[in-house]
Design an enzyme around this catalytic site. Structure first.
Site, mmCIF file in Angstrom:
data_model
loop_
_atom_site.group_PDB
_atom_site.id
_atom_site.type_symbol
_atom_site.label_atom_id
_atom_site.label_comp_id
_atom_site.label_asym_id
_atom_site.label_seq_id
_atom_site.Cartn_x
_atom_site.Cartn_y
_atom_site.Cartn_z
ATOM 1 N N ASP A 129 -50.193 -8.872 -22.852
ATOM 2 C CA ASP A 129 -50.957 -9.089 -23.575
ATOM 3 C C ASP A 129 -50.946 -7.434 -24.531
ATOM 4 O O ASP A 129 -51.788 -7.053 -24.938
ATOM 5 C CB ASP A 129 -52.296 -8.012 -22.804
ATOM 6 C CG ASP A 129 -52.053 -9.492 -21.627
ATOM 7 O OD1 ASP A 129 -52.727 -10.675 -22.054
ATOM 8 O OD2 ASP A 129 -51.618 -9.314 -20.312
ATOM 9 N N HIS A 135 -47.576 -7.792 -12.860
ATOM 10 C CA HIS A 135 -48.076 -6.784 -11.935
ATOM 11 C C HIS A 135 -46.968 -5.916 -11.582
ATOM 12 O O HIS A 135 -46.861 -4.524 -11.763
ATOM 13 C CB HIS A 135 -48.938 -7.620 -11.339
ATOM 14 C CG HIS A 135 -50.232 -8.481 -11.966
ATOM 15 N ND1 HIS A 135 -49.438 -9.490 -11.705
ATOM 16 C CD2 HIS A 135 -51.059 -8.311 -12.760
ATOM 17 C CE1 HIS A 135 -50.680 -9.938 -11.874
ATOM 18 N NE2 HIS A 135 -51.561 -9.838 -12.439
HETATM 19 P P1 PAJ Z 1 -54.210 -8.978 -15.922
HETATM 20 O O1 PAJ Z 1 -53.752 -10.162 -16.522
HETATM 21 O O2 PAJ Z 1 -54.054 -9.140 -14.112
HETATM 22 O O3 PAJ Z 1 -53.155 -8.317 -16.392
HETATM 23 C C1 PAJ Z 1 -52.816 -6.965 -15.178
HETATM 24 C C2 PAJ Z 1 -51.597 -5.858 -16.284
HETATM 25 O O4 PAJ Z 1 -50.574 -6.413 -15.785
HETATM 26 C C3 PAJ Z 1 -52.158 -6.200 -17.533
HETATM 27 O O5 PAJ Z 1 -51.617 -4.754 -18.262
HETATM 28 C C4 PAJ Z 1 -51.070 -7.218 -18.415
HETATM 29 O O6 PAJ Z 1 -50.660 -6.768 -19.671
HETATM 30 C C5 PAJ Z 1 -50.133 -6.798 -17.252
HETATM 31 N N1 PAJ Z 1 -49.187 -8.057 -17.133
HETATM 32 C C6 PAJ Z 1 -49.458 -9.488 -17.153
HETATM 33 N N2 PAJ Z 1 -48.605 -10.414 -17.377
HETATM 34 C C7 PAJ Z 1 -47.409 -9.534 -17.200
HETATM 35 C C8 PAJ Z 1 -45.875 -10.046 -17.448
HETATM 36 N N3 PAJ Z 1 -45.255 -11.738 -17.703
HETATM 37 N N4 PAJ Z 1 -45.204 -8.715 -18.115
HETATM 38 C C9 PAJ Z 1 -45.455 -7.875 -18.390
HETATM 39 N N5 PAJ Z 1 -46.621 -6.602 -17.538
HETATM 40 C C10 PAJ Z 1 -47.822 -8.110 -16.884
HETATM 41 O O7 PAJ Z 1 -55.031 -7.561 -18.585
HETATM 42 C C11 PAJ Z 1 -55.770 -7.917 -17.737
HETATM 43 O O8 PAJ Z 1 -55.652 -8.134 -15.958
HETATM 44 C C12 PAJ Z 1 -57.154 -7.791 -17.195
HETATM 45 O O9 PAJ Z 1 -57.600 -7.156 -19.174
HETATM 46 C C13 PAJ Z 1 -57.360 -5.331 -17.439
HETATM 47 C C14 PAJ Z 1 -56.723 -4.480 -18.113
HETATM 48 C C15 PAJ Z 1 -57.090 -5.161 -15.764
HETATM 49 C C16 PAJ Z 1 -59.598 -5.142 -17.807
HETATM 50 O O10 PAJ Z 1 -60.055 -6.264 -17.169
#
Ligand code: PAJ
Length: 296
Positions: free
Chosen positions: A151, A37
């Site tokens: 994702d 994040h």
């Molecule tokens: P969340 O799982 O909190 O992830 C928020 C963002 O962080 C997403 O774009 C996700 O791809 C990215 N992210 C998570 N883990 C990561 C990692 N290890 N490396 C790089 N980026 C990473 O994805 C969501 O929330 C929800 O579906 C949301 C888009 C907020 C809609 O509710």
């Protein structure tokens, strides 16, 4: 850094930024921050005049038997980390604020892409994601929004939504951030016991096995998928959901990896369900697996 719980507060902030001619970068999240994040927030900080981060565990994208109630939350810690990473505003609404009167009647249909892989295992998931992201886009009005390649399918669905519904927003894909041993960072990793934590490494190991086989000349998707599945299935604590090699944009199955494709894996490890993916680039030789972070 400012914090608001209301859409009105959010709109006032972003309107003021635009009045000052600051381009707004937007990072939607569900909180419980890790370096994945924070890498998105830092990149937005580098590229935009104002950075808005949303923290909202969106009930619409969880199935009835999924972990909405137990999804990890720690707003105070998140606010501190967001501030350090360079956020200007955090929008952290309650469910009622996002969905006054309960579930929305009108939602965004993610199309065929929303029914495959993650969508097949989690019916309604991408409809929930698209609906909340569309609503957030409308309220924030960013010029660019940041999503993680972790994702991969979500990123593809959002890109498609932005194109098909003509949102005037640039979508930036950001590389997967991993633990030093290769495990893709995820808020759900906190649920893993020490044994499950080491078994979960089989996901990235399986993907790396496919990358290695590709570099050694293997082009058959079935063989590459088998390499992933065998690695994951060797772990007693891991229950494989799917291992697939797909076209990176359309998610169509490919028979042969003749141009860059994406290897996807999803599995249940104890309670949590984990996903990971890597780039499969046939142009990369024996010495070049890059943990899937090469393309954005
Ligand atoms: P969340 O799982 O909190 O992830 C928020 C963002 O962080 C997403 O774009 C996700 O791809 C990215 N992210 C998570 N883990 C990561 C990692 N290890 N490396 C790089 N980026 C990473 O994805 C969501 O929330 C929800 O579906 C949301 C888009 C907020 C809609 O509710």
């Amino acid at each position: 850094m400012e914090v608001t719980r209301t859409r009105k507060g959010l709109r006032a902030f972003t309107a003021a930024q635009r009045a000052m001619r600051k381009a707004v970068g937007f990072v939607p999240t569900m909180g419980f921050f890790h370096e994945g994040h924070l890498s998105l927030i830092r990149r937005a900080r580098e590229e935009r005049g104002a950075v808005v981060v949303s923290i909202f565990v969106n009930p619409l994208q969880f199935g009835p038997s999924e972990d909405f109630g137990s999804y990890p939350r720690d707003l105070d810690r998140d606010l501190e980390l967001a501030r350090e990473a360079g956020a200007d505003l955090v929008f952290a609404p309650e469910v009622d604020e996002m969905y006054p009167g309960g579930r929305p009647e009108i939602t965004v249909d993610p199309g065929a892409l929303g029914d495959r892989y993650e969508g097949a295992s989690r019916p309604g998931h991408f409809r929930g994601v698209c609906t909340v992201v569309a609503k957030l886009f409308q309220t924030v009005g960013p010029s660019r929004a940041y999503f993680g390649e972790k994702d991969w399918q979500q990123l593809a669905v959002i890109r498609r939504m932005v194109a098909d519904l003509a949102f005037p927003i640039d979508v930036a894909g950001c590389p997967i951030v991993r633990e030093p041993d290769g495990l893709a960072m995820s808020s759900r990793n906190v649920y893993l016991s020490p044994d499950e934590r080491s078994a979960a490494l089989s996901l990235s190991r399986g993907l790396l096995a496919a990358v290695g086989r590709l570099a050694a000349g293997e082009r058959s998707s079935a063989a590459l998928e088998a390499a992933i599945a065998e690695t994951v299935d060797a772990e007693r604590l891991v229950d494989l959901d799917y291992a697939a090699v797909v076209d990176a944009e359309t998610f169509d199955e490919v028979e042969e990896v003749a141009r860059p494709a994406r290897a996807l894996v999803a599995a249940r490890v104890g309670k949590p369900r984990l996903i990971d993916n890597m780039l499969l680039d046939p142009a990369v030789g024996e010495n070049g697996p890059d943990m899937g972070t090469g393309a954005s």
